[in-house]
Structure formats: structure tokens, C-alpha cells
Motif scaffolding. Structure first.
Motif, PDB file in Angstrom:
ATOM      1  N   THR A 188       0.858  -1.192   0.000  1.00  0.00           N
ATOM      2  CA  THR A 188       0.000   0.000   0.000  1.00  0.00           C
ATOM      3  C   THR A 188       0.892   1.240   0.000  1.00  0.00           C
ATOM      4  O   THR A 188       2.067   1.180   0.390  1.00  0.00           O
ATOM      5  CB  THR A 188      -0.909   0.040   1.240  1.00  0.00           C
ATOM      6  N   LYS A 189       0.309   2.359  -0.444  1.00  0.00           N
ATOM      7  CA  LYS A 189       1.035   3.627  -0.440  1.00  0.00           C
ATOM      8  C   LYS A 189       0.055   4.731  -0.082  1.00  0.00           C
ATOM      9  O   LYS A 189      -0.967   4.900  -0.743  1.00  0.00           O
ATOM     10  CB  LYS A 189       1.655   3.890  -1.817  1.00  0.00           C
ATOM     11  N   ASN A 190       0.345   5.436   1.004  1.00  0.00           N
ATOM     12  CA  ASN A 190      -0.551   6.484   1.507  1.00  0.00           C
ATOM     13  C   ASN A 190      -1.961   5.936   1.750  1.00  0.00           C
ATOM     14  O   ASN A 190      -2.959   6.579   1.398  1.00  0.00           O
ATOM     15  CB  ASN A 190      -0.596   7.669   0.534  1.00  0.00           C
ATOM     16  N   ILE A 218      -3.489   3.750   0.271  1.00  0.00           N
ATOM     17  CA  ILE A 218      -4.118   3.280  -0.965  1.00  0.00           C
ATOM     18  C   ILE A 218      -3.462   1.960  -1.368  1.00  0.00           C
ATOM     19  O   ILE A 218      -2.232   1.836  -1.359  1.00  0.00           O
ATOM     20  CB  ILE A 218      -3.971   4.311  -2.107  1.00  0.00           C
ATOM     21  N   ASN A 255      -1.766  -0.553  -3.441  1.00  0.00           N
ATOM     22  CA  ASN A 255      -0.895  -0.349  -4.586  1.00  0.00           C
ATOM     23  C   ASN A 255      -0.820  -1.600  -5.470  1.00  0.00           C
ATOM     24  O   ASN A 255      -1.126  -1.551  -6.656  1.00  0.00           O
ATOM     25  CB  ASN A 255       0.496   0.050  -4.087  1.00  0.00           C
ATOM     26  N   CYS A 263      -4.514   0.207 -14.689  1.00  0.00           N
ATOM     27  CA  CYS A 263      -4.001  -0.927 -13.913  1.00  0.00           C
ATOM     28  C   CYS A 263      -3.159  -1.830 -14.809  1.00  0.00           C
ATOM     29  O   CYS A 263      -3.428  -1.953 -16.008  1.00  0.00           O
ATOM     30  CB  CYS A 263      -5.148  -1.708 -13.292  1.00  0.00           C
ATOM     31  N   SER A 267      -3.079   0.593  -8.269  1.00  0.00           N
ATOM     32  CA  SER A 267      -3.030   1.885  -7.574  1.00  0.00           C
ATOM     33  C   SER A 267      -3.977   2.911  -8.195  1.00  0.00           C
ATOM     34  O   SER A 267      -4.502   3.791  -7.491  1.00  0.00           O
ATOM     35  CB  SER A 267      -1.594   2.427  -7.573  1.00  0.00           C
ATOM     36  N   LYS A 268      -4.224   2.815  -9.504  1.00  0.00           N
ATOM     37  CA  LYS A 268      -5.102   3.772 -10.176  1.00  0.00           C
ATOM     38  C   LYS A 268      -6.571   3.621  -9.782  1.00  0.00           C
ATOM     39  O   LYS A 268      -7.387   4.516 -10.053  1.00  0.00           O
ATOM     40  CB  LYS A 268      -4.959   3.637 -11.700  1.00  0.00           C
ATOM     41  N   ASN A 270      -7.503   3.600  -6.765  1.00  0.00           N
ATOM     42  CA  ASN A 270      -7.636   4.489  -5.602  1.00  0.00           C
ATOM     43  C   ASN A 270      -8.553   3.884  -4.526  1.00  0.00           C
ATOM     44  O   ASN A 270      -9.461   4.532  -4.017  1.00  0.00           O
ATOM     45  CB  ASN A 270      -8.173   5.857  -6.034  1.00  0.00           C
ATOM     46  N   ILE A 271      -8.289   2.632  -4.173  1.00  0.00           N
ATOM     47  CA  ILE A 271      -9.116   1.954  -3.165  1.00  0.00           C
ATOM     48  C   ILE A 271      -8.293   1.703  -1.894  1.00  0.00           C
ATOM     49  O   ILE A 271      -7.086   1.481  -1.951  1.00  0.00           O
ATOM     50  CB  ILE A 271      -9.681   0.616  -3.692  1.00  0.00           C
ATOM     51  N   LYS A 272      -8.982   1.768  -0.769  1.00  0.00           N
ATOM     52  CA  LYS A 272      -8.319   1.573   0.521  1.00  0.00           C
ATOM     53  C   LYS A 272      -8.555   0.174   1.082  1.00  0.00           C
ATOM     54  O   LYS A 272      -7.838  -0.265   1.974  1.00  0.00           O
ATOM     55  CB  LYS A 272      -8.789   2.619   1.523  1.00  0.00           C
TER      56      LYS A 272
END
Length: 271
Positions: free
Chosen positions: A184-186, A188, A190, A236, A256-257, A259-261
Motif C-alpha cells: 500500500t502507499k498512503n 491506498i 498499490n 491498472c 493503484s489507479k 484508488n481503493i483503501k
């Protein structure tokens, strides 16, 4: 008279010492000696087992019972079971110990209900407990020899970090795809990996994946002659595809595009 008293006292001393020695031996003997520790097969345990202990509280023999399925064969009517390959040991927080692989050619195999029963001694008698136990089958089907995926005891795969992988048969009983979040990154997500159970792997060219309702369509093949690749959709990327065996593929994707947590649902349709 004095000689008779001395002989009597000596005899009493021997008797007392003998009783004390017997009591000490009884107190120090293994409480589990000759114990049969039963572990029933269940939804969470594929291998029913009985552990037998010796006078030193060590496991000296086992009895295993489990049922074969499509991990071992395509058609059970054409299948002949040749060997069982057994790995076992104990995995702890501070120490672990594994016995050498055990190869069995003597067992009871019922072609009717596909049950296998095996009882065998342990040559390695250092184990006072077993929490890791897996079995592979070696068999012949239509002239071809094959080694199965693992049949596992309790949470053996969890102990070695192999849960939710192609080795984890129970993970695919109600689905054809299992996912793991790689990074994950921030906050989100990844990158993710998908393990997909499928058939006819070499002929597959359409790799359609749905993540949280968002459909991603890729073109790919493990066949070396294929050249019509499409590895990107909606930003993706299908980064890698590994053929784990004849029934499982592992896909690695950069999502990552999206944008899901968190991931609510993943589907995979390969054809």
C-alpha cells in the motif's frame, strides 16, 4: 540374637530403598506413555490423526486418515496410488524441528470412498509434539506419474505462511480466486496478487479480473507463441503471471489507479 537383629534391619533397609526407588520411577515416568492423542478430521483439519507416545513422552508412531480428491487425480477410476510423502515437525516461537521426509508404500486405500489410512513408526524420536504435518500423494493415472498438492493437518500452512496460496486447498472450496495485498502507499492499495484456480491453463488468453465491481480486461498467455498481449486497462497493469501447477495461476497486478483503501470483493474469469 544380635546377628538376627542386624540381618532383619538390613532386610528392612533394602525393602524401604526398593519401595522408594519404585515410587521415584513411577513419579518420573511419562504421563503420556501409551497415550493415543486423537485429532479428528473436520472442516478445518484435512488429516485425521492419532499420535502415539513412548515412555519418554516422545511421539514414536502415527496413524493418519484422509480422503483423496482432485489434488491427486483427474479421474479416480484411472488412478493408482503408489506412495505417500509425509513431512512433519514442530514449529514454535523460539525453536522448530522437522523430521526427514517419510516415504510410505504401505497403506490402505479404498477406491470406493477414496480414503487413505496409514500407520507408521517415527525413526526420529525427538518430537514431543507435532503441529506441522502435510502429505503429498504419488500416483499413476493413464500411464503418467504425478505428485499432488498438499493435504494438510490443522493450521500447518498458516505456520509456514502458505495460507491463501495455491497450496491451500480449503481456501478454494467456495471460490476460484484468493487475493493477497502486496503493498500500500498512503493508505491506498498499490499492488495485489491473485491466485486463481482454473483449467486448461495453456489455452487461456482472456484474463478478466473484477476488483470492487471494477472490471479489468487483459490479454495474456503462458504459451510462448502468444504475442497479442494487453497488460494494461484503466491504468491498472498486469505485471506478472506465474503458472503454479496444472490448476493454479498467480497474477500480480498494480491497482493503484483504482484508488481503493480496502478490497470488498475480487472475481476472476479466465478463458
Amino acid at each position: 540374637m544380635m546377628k538376627l537383629i542386624n540381618i532383619t534391619l538390613f532386610s528392612i533397609t533394602i525393602l524401604v530403598n526398593s519401595c522408594y526407588s519404585q515410587k521415584k520411577d513411577q513419579e518420573s515416568s511419562c504421563s503420556r506413555s501409551n497415550l493415543q492423542e486423537l485429532h479428528q478430521a473436520s472442516e478445518y483439519n484435512e488429516i485425521g490423526s492419532v499420535f502415539y507416545y513412548d515412555e519418554n513422552c516422545k511421539v514414536d508412531s502415527l496413524r493418519l486418515e484422509f480422503k483423496l480428491d482432485d489434488r491427486s487425480f483427474t479421474n479416480s477410476k484411472n488412478f493408482k496410488l503408489e506412495n505417500l510423502l509425509i513431512k512433519l515437525g514442530y514449529i514454535g516461537e523460539d525453536t522448530s524441528h522437522f523430521s526427514e521426509q517419510i516415504v510410505l508404500d504401505k497403506f490402505i486405500f479404498s477406491k470406493k470412498n477414496l480414503n487413505v489410512i496409514a500407520k507408521f513408526p517415527l525413526t526420529d524420536t525427538r518430537l514431543d509434539s507435532i503441529n506441522y504435518l502435510v502429505v503429498e500423494t504419488v500416483g499413476v493415472e493413464e500411464g503418467r506419474m504425478s505428485i499432488s498438492n498438499l493435504y494438510s493437518y490443522n493450521n500447518s500452512l498458516f505456520l509456514v505462511g502458505k495460507q491463501n496460496t495455491y497450496l491451500d486447498h480449503k481456501a478454494f472450496l467456495k471460490t476460484n480466486v484468493v487475493y493477497n495485498i502486496i503493498s500500500t502507499k498512503n493508505n491506498i492499495i498499490n499492488k495485489i496478487s491473485l491466485t486463481v484456480k482454473t483449467t486448461n491453463i495453456d489455452a487461456l488468453t482472456a484474463y478478466n479480473v473484477v476488483v470492487n465491481g471494477i472490471e479489468l480486461n487483459f490479454k495474456y498467455s503462458v504459451n510462448a507463441s502468444f504475442n497479442n498481449f494487453k497488460i494494461e486497462d484503466k491504468g491498472c497493469v498486469l505485471e506478472n503471471v506465474l503458472k503454479m501447477n496444472g490448476n493454479y495461476l498467480e497474477l500480480k497486478l498494480d491497482v493503484s489507479k483504482l484508488n481503493i483503501k480496502k478490497i470488498d470483493k475480487v472475481e476472476a474469469n479466465l478463458y
